[in-house]
Structures are given as structure tokens and as C-alpha cells.
Design an enzyme around this catalytic site. Structure first.
Site, PDB file in Angstrom:
ATOM      1  N   TYR A 174      -5.681 -22.532  10.819  1.00  0.00           N
ATOM      2  CA  TYR A 174      -4.862 -23.524  10.144  1.00  0.00           C
ATOM      3  C   TYR A 174      -3.805 -22.885   9.238  1.00  0.00           C
ATOM      4  CZ  TYR A 174      -8.110 -27.095  11.764  1.00  0.00           C
ATOM      5  OH  TYR A 174      -8.857 -27.932  12.560  1.00  0.00           O
ATOM      6  N   ARG A 204       0.844  -1.194   0.000  1.00  0.00           N
ATOM      7  CA  ARG A 204       0.000   0.000   0.000  1.00  0.00           C
ATOM      8  C   ARG A 204       0.883   1.250   0.000  1.00  0.00           C
ATOM      9  NH1 ARG A 204      -2.391  -3.597   3.691  1.00  0.00           N
ATOM     10  NH2 ARG A 204      -4.534  -4.237   3.119  1.00  0.00           N
ATOM     11  N   HIS A 224      -2.784   2.796  -5.680  1.00  0.00           N
ATOM     12  CA  HIS A 224      -3.420   1.640  -5.044  1.00  0.00           C
ATOM     13  C   HIS A 224      -3.887   0.624  -6.086  1.00  0.00           C
ATOM     14  CE1 HIS A 224      -5.176  -0.140  -1.386  1.00  0.00           C
ATOM     15  NE2 HIS A 224      -6.104  -0.610  -2.205  1.00  0.00           N
ATOM     16  N   LYS A 253      -2.830  -2.324   8.044  1.00  0.00           N
ATOM     17  CA  LYS A 253      -4.282  -2.178   8.122  1.00  0.00           C
ATOM     18  C   LYS A 253      -4.901  -3.230   9.027  1.00  0.00           C
ATOM     19  CE  LYS A 253      -8.335  -1.707   5.123  1.00  0.00           C
ATOM     20  NZ  LYS A 253      -8.813  -1.705   3.709  1.00  0.00           N
ATOM     21  N   HIS A 295      -3.865  -9.356   3.123  1.00  0.00           N
ATOM     22  CA  HIS A 295      -5.288  -9.385   3.434  1.00  0.00           C
ATOM     23  C   HIS A 295      -5.538 -10.359   4.580  1.00  0.00           C
ATOM     24  CE1 HIS A 295      -6.642  -7.911  -0.808  1.00  0.00           C
ATOM     25  NE2 HIS A 295      -6.389  -6.913   0.021  1.00  0.00           N
ATOM     26  N   ARG A 303      -2.138  -2.828  -6.866  1.00  0.00           N
ATOM     27  CA  ARG A 303      -2.409  -4.049  -6.095  1.00  0.00           C
ATOM     28  C   ARG A 303      -3.417  -4.920  -6.861  1.00  0.00           C
ATOM     29  NH1 ARG A 303      -1.450  -4.323  -0.638  1.00  0.00           N
ATOM     30  NH2 ARG A 303      -3.594  -4.872  -0.064  1.00  0.00           N
TER      31      ARG A 303
END
Length: 237
Positions: free
Chosen positions: A200, A72, A164, A99, A190, A167
Site C-alpha cells: 500500500y 549512508r 553513520h 542496501k 529503510h 542518521r
């Protein structure tokens, strides 16, 4: 709902079957992106004609580094020298700047390291890798200016590409080149929406991501991008 079922208010709770009835939700990398982006197939020509043409300004260097790392804007602009592990070729972004509030390791491709080495030689004595003239973090406008000055068109008609948006370009490239969605999601830092799934996934797949990011950097650095372009074709940037 489970409580209602236990109290005989309903016959059974439908919640446990929802995931079987509804289609799989798309990951963030697959969702519609609203930031105007340069189509991934056009990025090699964009990099050659815009980022590496003329004087290597701070804005251009920061923007190229942003593209290579799929990071970012704020993460790159506030990047500090202390966050770089030169031996491991890794950049660790502290959780305070993420974030999701979780520290994120970014594998650095050779070209990304080259950009950092170039910056280090300039010795401007700022803790920030890409500082402004007053030594503070580079303004987001500096990245935007590099795109506006070159009139870089996006996949949104009539709109200039945004920092941006790269991305999204990376995400499309990863998807169309066969990389697992989970790996691309991790490269973009993310969060995993499902707590059960997150339990997991306790590794950040750093070395697997390193191979992917080096392949991405290879694509960005290739002027023709591996495409059979007509030498007379003019790509509008």
C-alpha cells in the site's frame, strides 16, 4: 499452522491472531542505534565549529552533504555526477548501491545544492562528486578523520561520533519535531518489513520528504539551532 488446523491436528491456527496479541514492533528509525552519534540539538553548533570552520576539505564537504541528506557513507562517497538532476534538485542513488537493492531518490535542500555547485567549480574531471586525490571514491576514513581531528564527542561517553551516527541524529530530530515515522523511514531508505504494508506504499513521498529535508537543513544551518543557549556556554566538540 493453517495446514495443521485444516488436518484437525490442532483446533485453530494462532498465527492470524499474533499481530493482535503482540505489541507493534518498532520501525528501524525507532530502534536503539549502536553508532555513536552527535545529539541532534548539538548539530548546528557542530556544523558551524567543525564543518564550516577553516579550509573546506573534501572530507568536510562530504560529511556535511551526508548529514543534510541523511544518507549512508558509501552512498555519498560513491556518488557520481550523473546521478544528480539539477532541475529537480534530486539525487537518485541506483539500486546497485542501495542496501535494500532499490533505487532511492533524495530531495536536495538548497545548502546541499550549494555544496555540489562548489564541487562542480573545482573541475577535477572525476565522475565522482567527492573523489580522493587519485580520482577514486573518497575513503570512509576521510569522513572519520574530520570527526577525529576535531575530537567530536558523541552521545556514547568516551566515544568519538561516527558518520553513520548522523542518521540516528536525523531520526531523533524528525521524531521530536513531529514528522511521521514512515516519512523518516523513507528518508533513511529503510525497507518496510511487512509485505502487506509495503503493497500500500507505492510512492516514495518525495515532495513531502523535500519539505522535511529542507527543515532539517535549516536546523543544521542555524548556528544556535533555535535554542536559548547561554552565550557564555561552551559546547565541547
Amino acid at each position: 499452522m493453517n495446514w495443521c488446523a485444516a488436518q484437525d491436528y490442532i483446533i485453530a491456527s494462532p498465527v492470524q491472531n499474533v499481530d493482535r496479541l503482540l505489541p507493534r514492533q518498532k520501525g528501524k528509525c525507532e530502534r536503539v542505534q549502536h553508532h555513536p552519534a552527535v545529539p541532534w540539538r548539538d548539530i548546528p553548533v557542530f556544523a558551524e565549529r567543525v564543518l564550516r570552520a577553516g579550509k573546506p576539505t573534501m572530507g568536510k564537504l562530504a560529511l556535511e552533504f551526508l548529514i543534510l541528506t541523511a544518507a549512508r557513507s558509501g552512498e555519498v562517497r560513491h556518488m557520481q555526477w550523473s546521478e544528480i538532476d539539477w532541475d529537480a534538485a534530486t539525487w537518485t542513488i541506483p539500486k546497485e548501491r542501495m542496501k535494500a537493492g532499490v533505487a532511492h531518490r533524495v530531495p536536495l535542500a538548497p545548502r546541499a545544492i550549494e555544496i555540489l555547485a562548489t564541487r562542480q567549480q573545482e573541475e577535477d574531471f572525476s565522475p565522482f562528486v567527492f573523489p580522493s586525490r587519485n580520482g577514486k571514491p573518497l575513503s570512509d576514513m576521510a569522513l572519520t578523520k574530520a570527526l577525529r581531528d576535531a575530537n567530536v564527542q558523541s552521545d556514547t561517553p568516551g566515544r568519538i561520533a561516527t558518520a553513520h551516527g548522523f542518521r540516528s541524529s536525523f531520526c531523533d530530530w524528525a521524531s521530536e519535531n513531529g514528522y511521521p515515522r514512515d516519512m523518516a523511514e523513507r528518508a533513511l531508505a529503510h525497507t518496510i518489513p511487512s509485505a502487506a504494508e509495503a503493497a500500500y506504499h507505492r510512492t516514495d513521498l518525495l515532495e513531502q520528504r523535500r519539505e522535511m529535508m529542507e527543515a532539517w537543513a535549516g536546523w543544521v544551518m542555524d548556528v544556535l539551532g533555535g535554542l536559548d543557549r547561554d552565550p557564555n556556554e561552551q559546547t565541547q566538540m
